[in-house]
Write an enzyme that holds these catalytic residues in place. Structure first.
Site, PDB file in Angstrom:
ATOM      1  CG  HIS A  46      -3.032  61.005  61.381  1.00  0.00           C
ATOM      2  ND1 HIS A  46      -2.976  61.501  62.431  1.00  0.00           N
ATOM      3  CD2 HIS A  46      -3.923  61.397  60.411  1.00  0.00           C
ATOM      4  CE1 HIS A  46      -3.796  62.538  62.572  1.00  0.00           C
ATOM      5  NE2 HIS A  46      -4.430  62.547  61.399  1.00  0.00           N
ATOM      6  CG  HIS A  51      -3.302  69.281  63.340  1.00  0.00           C
ATOM      7  ND1 HIS A  51      -2.921  70.385  62.730  1.00  0.00           N
ATOM      8  CD2 HIS A  51      -3.659  68.252  62.630  1.00  0.00           C
ATOM      9  CE1 HIS A  51      -3.227  69.898  61.298  1.00  0.00           C
ATOM     10  NE2 HIS A  51      -3.827  68.882  61.387  1.00  0.00           N
TER      11      HIS A  51
END
Length: 749
Positions: free
Chosen positions: A55, A104
């Protein structure tokens, strides 16, 4: 984790360390030891593990993302590009706009409300960190099958989280999408975008220069929520133990964020910061290493000065915590007192936690003992880079050969009518008002277009009516059939949506959602989609200013459809010249712009009527998209059209019904020569729009289209209180509205 000082680590090279549990590979752990010339301390291991996660480091995608720089079009509007918290473009009159879309996804599956809420909070702080006042948010969403029990768990929580956080911040939610598909079961996509506005001279960057300058952490206290957070959750596939990661999801406080926004903007106005960074993924590990890496390189931090919500947190946990509503600023010593005064005025906790140093090391201390001594670039910018193997999947040819054009078509007018209503009432084509009504779309009083319009639009200058528009689009079904074309179609649709509103497309942000990069087939999808998007952005002259990659969106062996979501930002000189989608006046003429072909691969019709995915997606013609956009913008500016709606999912009939329902006026349509009623209504050929033209403007409008070489076909008139397709069927608007508006409440209310 026990506390390891640097000296102790150097003297105990063989001590066991939990590198695998922290998500590091064996060769990555070996590389950390090589960089440091010793084993890492526990705190250093924590920092590297979150900063080298998929990420944060983009280690599997970096080699492909470089194309966005290598193929970037010449664009005078670009002020800040890829590499900062968000891109910034010049929109004229001394204004700059910053915008970005991020994901998210995994946190929102585990804890839907907080996962989605903190996704909004994080993207807003990215925009704030550039020096801008956030003015609007958007949210492209993907969920599993609409009637699946888990969708009933995830979707209401996600929507409540987005609405609850954004509404409390006082930010209008002006756009986005909601798509349902079984491929997202267990892996919903919760992408969040934000737009911010500032003057050119107010742009701020994330760097820590100037030895002696102080490092100030301000905002909320650091807690145990979000330890590892999105940096860990988003860097592996889900399995049956997924929900056990619940404590890793951050908890948001929008009221604290609102104070943080106003406090930060006042600090900017007084020019008190030399550099600034929000605390998002990887928390303090990210903020300190990135600020130091982008600046002069040296930084000293006293970690025990960090204000805590939980006094039992270890230094490793403090460094990994992704607690929300926190910022890190670099401030000259003479400005520190005023900085702290402003924070106190806004009831925002602010603490000097360190300073910029002459050296080239990031050094962190805990109660006087050194626990971190690293070159910051190796943490923030020189992580692993993988050239993952990729290969076209063995099933791709068979999927493309399964042509949707061969599916059974309606046998007569009655069946055609029934399929129109079936499409209109399907979850993906039905009204999303049940969702969007939970968002405040008009707070601040500057929203001029919002859902269900083609693009959201906000005014940014009250005197001149200068405005910006944004649309987000992405069709995973198209991208599954052909990832290269699918990414280009996502860009083309968002570009077309912005132009249909009357705004000139300017720049792009993206959120690239894919399965596991360790699967060569998924990696091929990613490589093709990235190549397609870079090529199309070059062709259209819309540079990628930044964005996000979200990988590992799969459960076990089952990956989501490749889903590149593209956000296009546009500028409009006067928002009063905007074009809505609703038919406003009876008697106006309806024109179809562009060519309609037999293109049904990945179409809404093939999905809804036949539960089919196969064939090729619609062909992409970027020159046609450019020409169509120029016509739509010119016609809007010069008052030639009163309504415009792009044609995409569901084809012409979906667009006409949406415009009719939006404006409250029906339409009579005539099927053009050479087309069947079925193809006319359901084809999803790209590069098309339907417009309503006042009779007084017909000649001027058609002459303009003819002079520029854009196909233009008169297909009907705005009239009555029904959709009538002459020679085929009539659907009263009341019946259409019932079909269109009833589906989502019935599934979710």
């Amino acid at each position: 984790m026990s506390l390891d000082t640097v000296k102790h680590a150097a003297g105990t090279p063989d001590a066991e360390q939990p590198w695998a549990e922290l998500g590091l590979k064996q060769d990555e752990y070996a590389r950390i030891r090589e960089i440091l010339g010793r084993r890492p301390t526990g705190a250093e291991l924590a920092m590297y593990s979150v900063m080298w996660s998929e990420h944060c480091s983009y280690k599997s995608s970096k080699v492909h993302l470089r194309q966005f720089g290598e193929k970037a079009p010449e664009n005078d509007a670009m002020l800040v590009g890829i590499g900062e918290n968000a891109g910034v473009v010049d929109v004229g009159q001394g204004y700059a706009v910053t915008f970005k879309v991020e994901s998210h996804n995994h946190p929102s599956y585990i804890e839907p409300y907080q996962g989605a809420a903190t996704g909004v909070g994080g993207i807003v702080r990215d925009i704030l960190a550039m020096g801008a006042r956030p003015v609007a948010v958007v949210d492209p969403l993907r969920f599993g099958a609409a009637d699946h029990p888990d969708t009933r768990r995830v979707l209401p929580g996600v929507v409540a989280g987005i609405g609850g956080y954004g509404n409390c911040l006082g930010l209008p939610n002006i756009g986005g999408e909601v798509v349902f598909d079984p491929c997202y079961q267990g892996n919903p996509l919760v992408n969040a975008g934000c737009i911010g506005v500032m003057k050119h001279e107010d742009i701020h960057l994330a760097q820590a220069s100037g030895p002696g300058n102080k490092v100030i952490l301000y905002g909320a206290r650091t807690g145990g929520d979000g330890i590892g957070g999105v940096s860990v959750l988003a860097s592996e596939t889900f399995d049956s133990t997924g929900p056990a990661k619940r404590p890793a999801v951050q908890v948001g406080d929008p009221f604290q964020e609102k104070l943080l926004i106003e406090c930060t903007l006042e600090i900017f106005r007084e020019k008190l910061v030399a550099g600034i960074q929000d605390l998002g993924g990887a928390g303090l590990s990210c903020a300190t290493s990135e600020l130091a890496s982008a600046g002069s390189g040296g930084m000293h931090i006293d970690l025990d000065t960090v204000p805590l919500r939980d006094a039992t947190l270890s230094p490793e946990e403090i460094l990994m915590s992704e607690s929300q509503e926190r910022m890190c600023a670099i401030v000259e010593p003479g400005k520190v007192d005023r900085f702290l005064e402003i924070c106190e005025k806004w009831d925002v906790i602010a603490t000097v936690i360190g300073e910029v140093t002459e050296g080239e090391r990031l050094e962190i201390f805990w109660h006087g003992e050194q626990i971190v001594d690293v070159p910051p670039r190796t943490v923030a910018h020189e992580g692993p880079v993988y050239e993952r193997p990729y290969a076209r999947p063995a099933w791709q040819d068979a999927l493309q050969a399964d042509d949707a054009g061969a599916l059974p078509r309606p046998a007569d007018s009655a069946e055609l009518r029934a399929q129109v209503l079936r499409l209109l009432s399907s979850p993906n084509q039905a009204s999303k008002a049940w969702i969007t009504d939970q968002y405040d779309r008009f707070v601040q009083g500057n929203t001029v277009l919002a859902q269900p319009e083609d693009a959201g639009m906000v005014r940014i200058d009250e005197e001149t009516n200068l405005g910006v528009a944004m649309a987000t689009d992405g069709n995973g079904r198209y991208a599954k059939l052909d990832p290269y074309a699918g990414a280009q179609l996502a860009l083309a649709e968002a570009y077309r949506n912005v132009a249909a509103s009357g705004a000139r497309p300017l720049a792009v942000s993206d959120c690239l959602n894919f399965g596991s990069p360790e699967d060569p087939g998924v990696m091929w999808q990613f490589a093709e989609a990235t190549r397609g998007l870079a090529d199309a952005c070059l062709h259209l002259g819309t540079p990628v200013t930044g964005g996000n990659v979200s990988l590992y969106n799969q459960t076990g062996e089952t990956a989501i459809h490749p889903t590149p979501v593209v956000a296009v930002l546009g500028v409009i000189d006067d928002v009063n010249r905007r074009t809505p989608i609703g038919f406003a006046e009876e008697g106006q003429l309806l024109y179809l712009l562009g060519d309609t072909k037999e293109e049904f691969g990945g179409s809404a019709w093939s999905q809804v009527v036949h539960d089919h995915l196969g064939g090729l997606p619609p062909a992409v013609d970027l020159d046609r998209e450019k020409l169509l956009a120029e016509i739509l913008i010119s016609a809007s500016r010069d008052g030639m059209i009163d309504a415009a709606h792009d044609l995409s999912d569901g084809g012409l009939v979906q667009a006409v019904l949406e415009s009719a329902l939006r404006g409250g006026h029906g339409a009579r349509l005539v099927v053009p020569d050479g087309l069947s009623a079925f193809t006319f209504l359901f084809s999803e050929s790209a590069g098309r729009a339907v417009v309503s033209v006042p009779r007084s403007e017909e000649l001027r409008f058609t002459d303009m289209c003819g002079a520029r070489g854009l196909p233009v076909t008169r297909i009907g008139v705005v009239d009555g209180d029904a959709l009538e397709v002459q020679g085929e069927f009539t659907i009263p608007l009341d019946e259409a509205r019932t079909a269109y508006e009833g589906t989502i409440p019935a599934l979710l209310a």
